[in-house]
Design a protein around this motif. Sequence first.
Motif, PDB file in Angstrom:
ATOM      1  N   PRO A  90       0.817  -1.219   0.000  1.00  0.00           N
ATOM      2  CA  PRO A  90       0.000   0.000   0.000  1.00  0.00           C
ATOM      3  C   PRO A  90       0.852   1.272   0.000  1.00  0.00           C
ATOM      4  CG  PRO A  90      -0.863  -1.554   1.603  1.00  0.00           C
ATOM      5  CD  PRO A  90       0.445  -2.106   1.122  1.00  0.00           C
ATOM      6  N   LEU A  91       1.916   1.278   0.771  1.00  0.00           N
ATOM      7  CA  LEU A  91       2.795   2.451   0.835  1.00  0.00           C
ATOM      8  C   LEU A  91       3.416   2.726  -0.527  1.00  0.00           C
ATOM      9  CD1 LEU A  91       4.310   4.486   2.834  1.00  0.00           C
ATOM     10  CD2 LEU A  91       6.169   2.837   2.660  1.00  0.00           C
ATOM     11  N   SER A  92       3.889   1.690  -1.188  1.00  0.00           N
ATOM     12  CA  SER A  92       4.538   1.856  -2.495  1.00  0.00           C
ATOM     13  C   SER A  92       3.574   2.388  -3.545  1.00  0.00           C
ATOM     14  CB  SER A  92       5.120   0.519  -2.963  1.00  0.00           C
ATOM     15  OG  SER A  92       6.052   0.046  -2.029  1.00  0.00           O
ATOM     16  N   ILE A  93       2.328   1.960  -3.482  1.00  0.00           N
ATOM     17  CA  ILE A  93       1.331   2.431  -4.449  1.00  0.00           C
ATOM     18  C   ILE A  93       0.909   3.862  -4.129  1.00  0.00           C
ATOM     19  CG2 ILE A  93      -1.039   2.094  -5.276  1.00  0.00           C
ATOM     20  CD1 ILE A  93      -0.525  -0.943  -4.934  1.00  0.00           C
ATOM     21  N   VAL A  94       0.599   4.114  -2.872  1.00  0.00           N
ATOM     22  CA  VAL A  94       0.105   5.437  -2.476  1.00  0.00           C
ATOM     23  C   VAL A  94       1.168   6.512  -2.691  1.00  0.00           C
ATOM     24  CG1 VAL A  94      -0.621   6.793  -0.469  1.00  0.00           C
ATOM     25  CG2 VAL A  94      -1.662   4.591  -0.914  1.00  0.00           C
ATOM     26  N   LYS A  95       2.428   6.177  -2.482  1.00  0.00           N
ATOM     27  CA  LYS A  95       3.507   7.159  -2.646  1.00  0.00           C
ATOM     28  C   LYS A  95       3.539   7.724  -4.053  1.00  0.00           C
ATOM     29  CE  LYS A  95       7.459   9.255  -1.968  1.00  0.00           C
ATOM     30  NZ  LYS A  95       7.569  10.610  -1.727  1.00  0.00           N
ATOM     31  N   MET A  96       3.124   6.942  -5.050  1.00  0.00           N
ATOM     32  CA  MET A  96       3.121   7.436  -6.428  1.00  0.00           C
ATOM     33  C   MET A  96       2.077   8.528  -6.653  1.00  0.00           C
ATOM     34  SD  MET A  96       3.856   4.105  -8.762  1.00  0.00           S
ATOM     35  CE  MET A  96       2.829   2.885  -7.960  1.00  0.00           C
ATOM     36  N   PHE A  97       1.096   8.616  -5.741  1.00  0.00           N
ATOM     37  CA  PHE A  97       0.016   9.576  -5.900  1.00  0.00           C
ATOM     38  C   PHE A  97       0.070  10.721  -4.892  1.00  0.00           C
ATOM     39  CE2 PHE A  97      -1.492   5.625  -7.688  1.00  0.00           C
ATOM     40  CZ  PHE A  97      -2.052   6.034  -8.885  1.00  0.00           C
ATOM     41  N   SER A  98       0.426  10.425  -3.649  1.00  0.00           N
ATOM     42  CA  SER A  98       0.351  11.433  -2.597  1.00  0.00           C
ATOM     43  C   SER A  98       1.402  11.185  -1.529  1.00  0.00           C
ATOM     44  CB  SER A  98      -1.042  11.406  -1.961  1.00  0.00           C
ATOM     45  OG  SER A  98      -1.074  12.191  -0.798  1.00  0.00           O
ATOM     46  N   SER A  99       2.259  12.138  -1.334  1.00  0.00           N
ATOM     47  CA  SER A  99       3.293  12.027  -0.302  1.00  0.00           C
ATOM     48  C   SER A  99       2.681  12.131   1.095  1.00  0.00           C
ATOM     49  CB  SER A  99       4.346  13.115  -0.504  1.00  0.00           C
ATOM     50  OG  SER A  99       5.430  12.903   0.347  1.00  0.00           O
ATOM     51  N   GLY A 100       1.667  12.958   1.242  1.00  0.00           N
ATOM     52  CA  GLY A 100       1.005  13.114   2.537  1.00  0.00           C
ATOM     53  C   GLY A 100       0.329  11.828   2.986  1.00  0.00           C
ATOM     54  N   ALA A 101      -0.389  11.185   2.058  1.00  0.00           N
ATOM     55  CA  ALA A 101      -1.042   9.920   2.392  1.00  0.00           C
ATOM     56  C   ALA A 101      -0.009   8.834   2.666  1.00  0.00           C
ATOM     57  CB  ALA A 101      -1.976   9.493   1.263  1.00  0.00           C
ATOM     58  N   ALA A 102       1.110   8.868   1.933  1.00  0.00           N
ATOM     59  CA  ALA A 102       2.169   7.885   2.165  1.00  0.00           C
ATOM     60  C   ALA A 102       2.804   8.093   3.534  1.00  0.00           C
ATOM     61  CB  ALA A 102       3.229   7.982   1.067  1.00  0.00           C
ATOM     62  N   THR A 103       2.959   9.333   3.940  1.00  0.00           N
ATOM     63  CA  THR A 103       3.503   9.610   5.268  1.00  0.00           C
ATOM     64  C   THR A 103       2.560   9.102   6.348  1.00  0.00           C
ATOM     65  OG1 THR A 103       4.672  11.548   4.415  1.00  0.00           O
ATOM     66  CG2 THR A 103       4.360  11.430   6.795  1.00  0.00           C
ATOM     67  N   SER A 104       1.276   9.244   6.120  1.00  0.00           N
ATOM     68  CA  SER A 104       0.289   8.727   7.065  1.00  0.00           C
ATOM     69  C   SER A 104       0.397   7.203   7.177  1.00  0.00           C
ATOM     70  CB  SER A 104      -1.111   9.131   6.613  1.00  0.00           C
ATOM     71  OG  SER A 104      -2.087   8.554   7.422  1.00  0.00           O
ATOM     72  N   LEU A 105       0.552   6.532   6.042  1.00  0.00           N
ATOM     73  CA  LEU A 105       0.741   5.083   6.058  1.00  0.00           C
ATOM     74  C   LEU A 105       2.045   4.706   6.762  1.00  0.00           C
ATOM     75  CD1 LEU A 105      -0.371   4.016   2.464  1.00  0.00           C
ATOM     76  CD2 LEU A 105      -1.499   3.463   4.600  1.00  0.00           C
ATOM     77  N   LEU A 106       3.078   5.511   6.557  1.00  0.00           N
ATOM     78  CA  LEU A 106       4.360   5.267   7.214  1.00  0.00           C
ATOM     79  C   LEU A 106       4.209   5.316   8.731  1.00  0.00           C
ATOM     80  CD1 LEU A 106       7.507   4.938   6.941  1.00  0.00           C
ATOM     81  CD2 LEU A 106       7.582   7.432   7.130  1.00  0.00           C
ATOM     82  N   LEU A 107       3.488   6.302   9.211  1.00  0.00           N
ATOM     83  CA  LEU A 107       3.276   6.405  10.656  1.00  0.00           C
ATOM     84  C   LEU A 107       2.497   5.204  11.190  1.00  0.00           C
ATOM     85  CD1 LEU A 107       2.527  10.225  10.960  1.00  0.00           C
ATOM     86  CD2 LEU A 107       4.640   9.024  11.528  1.00  0.00           C
ATOM     87  N   ASP A 108       1.521   4.724  10.408  1.00  0.00           N
ATOM     88  CA  ASP A 108       0.794   3.513  10.799  1.00  0.00           C
ATOM     89  C   ASP A 108       1.732   2.305  10.865  1.00  0.00           C
ATOM     90  OD1 ASP A 108      -1.510   5.012  10.894  1.00  0.00           O
ATOM     91  OD2 ASP A 108      -2.304   4.287   8.970  1.00  0.00           O
TER      92      ASP A 108
END
Length: 174
Positions: A90-108
């Motif tokens: 999920p992180l790898s996919i989301v990072k291609m679209f949104s850095s903010g959402a990827a950071t949120s996933l990273l914190l999770d």
Amino acid sequence: MRILLFLSDLMIPLLFFYIVGFGLLMKKDIYNDFVTGAFDGLKIVVKIMPTLIGLMTGVGILRASGFLDALASLLENLLKPTGFPSALVPLSIVKMFSSGAATSLLLDLYKQHGPDSTIGLTASLILSSTETIFYTLSVYYIAAKVQNPRYTLPGALLATLSGIIASTVIANLM
């Protein structure tokens, strides 16, 4: 160290005064140039806003629906031999679209696995070595009115894949 902190605090005001001073020396209408630039910036924001809203909405829908987690579960057996944790799909996919959402996933991921775990290290490396491809392409290509991106997307996807592979190898070596 104190000198560096002092200089870093002065950098923006010095840059501001340099630009204003240079404009005055060149006898330019600084205020008019500033207002024109700000107006042009707002026009660009208005042009790209629908794209940004669409990207953010799409990422939110994918995340809330559980699709990304289902995809990670589906790919788990396939990814196991590669050393790439399926929790990072999920992180790898989301990072291609949104850095903010990827950071949120990273914190999770940090909460679930810890920042010093292999998953935490790999995730950190992925975020720092990949780009928000679709966000960047949409913002810059709309602003620059590029009609044909040619090889930009395949090149960016290849660079992202390379960053993910390198991140996985480095984290597994640590």
